[in-house]
Design an enzyme around this catalytic site. Sequence first.
Site, PDB file in Angstrom:
ATOM      1  N   SER A   1       0.717  -1.414   0.239  1.00  0.00           N
ATOM      2  CA  SER A   1      -0.114   0.117   0.342  1.00  0.00           C
ATOM      3  C   SER A   1       0.678   1.456  -0.306  1.00  0.00           C
ATOM      4  O   SER A   1       2.077   1.686   0.632  1.00  0.00           O
ATOM      5  CB  SER A   1      -1.095   0.328   1.587  1.00  0.00           C
TER       6      SER A   1
ATOM      7  N   TYR B   1      -2.779  -1.349  11.019  1.00  0.00           N
ATOM      8  CA  TYR B   1      -2.321  -1.482   8.988  1.00  0.00           C
ATOM      9  C   TYR B   1      -1.508  -0.989   8.402  1.00  0.00           C
ATOM     10  O   TYR B   1      -0.373  -1.843   7.344  1.00  0.00           O
ATOM     11  CB  TYR B   1      -3.613  -0.636   8.070  1.00  0.00           C
TER      12      TYR B   1
END
Length: 319
Positions: free
Chosen positions: A164, A176
């Site tokens: 990401s 995350y």
Amino acid sequence: MFLYIVVLIIVFYVYRWFRELGQVPNKSEKFVYITGCDTGFGNLLAKHLDTKGFCVIAGCYTEKGEVELKKCCSDKLTTLHLDVTDNYSIKKAAETIKTLVGEKGLWAVVNNAGISFPTAPNDWLEIEDFKQMINVNLIGVVAITLSVLPLIKKAKGRVVNVASVFGRISTMGGAYCITKYGVEAFNDSLRRNMAPFGVKVLCIEPGFFKTSVTDSAIFESHFQRLWKKLPQEVKDEYGNDFIDKTKLMVKEKVEKMLDPDLMKVVSCMEHAVAAVHPRTRYSPGWDAKFFWLPLSYMPTFISDAFVLKNAVKPKVSVL
């Protein structure tokens, strides 16, 4: 001098464009293993590569995901039940894949499975909240890759890891960003490790796209659940209106950034799998290319100032 530099840049991009047009031959004989195919990028990629002639092996967490994929794809697509946090499930899938690919080996694995919740200030979370996401997003990527790496080496194939843009800059609490930084590190070390074997290791770093990972309703549900569990002392520090302010920020800023065109990411994944000369990194999404990545290269005091300026402040904030 400036004109020469501009011309060189144009020549470089034209050369790269032509070089990247080449596609690998015999796609119908190449097997591609994709994780997280129930929804989102993985689901769309499985369907897309199936139409391109690849032999797709789609790992799904649910039986519903398997059934729906089989309905809309060719007989060449194989579905597997896969839980990337379960060693038995991973090993069983690897054994099935070994039987399917035979002596040809596995052309590519696309590590796409991932979760993004719970995401909240770190002092709202317990260690189990971190472990759950780390097991899926990071340990799962490593475990899946190692389970099929001998087959990929045999085919001189590819490992495609979905990280990401938040593996480059950390803007939120929870695991995350931690897991995506970890995927980036694993990707870099594996790329250098596998280069002598003719195996290419590629990384996809998407910006904000409209998937279950960025679903505001799911985010709000987890956020509300965590708030209810907090000690009163912590609630007082953040203020009773912190939840409402955060929800408003998500609706006014985050949701407006979400790109509904998932094919921007899937096209990068396809190129990583199918191109003779794939890129080392792909950053799909205008926000990734022109905002988040440049911000990640800024001095820390600049990126910190930007993130803090746009964050919802606790009631007791000294900023």
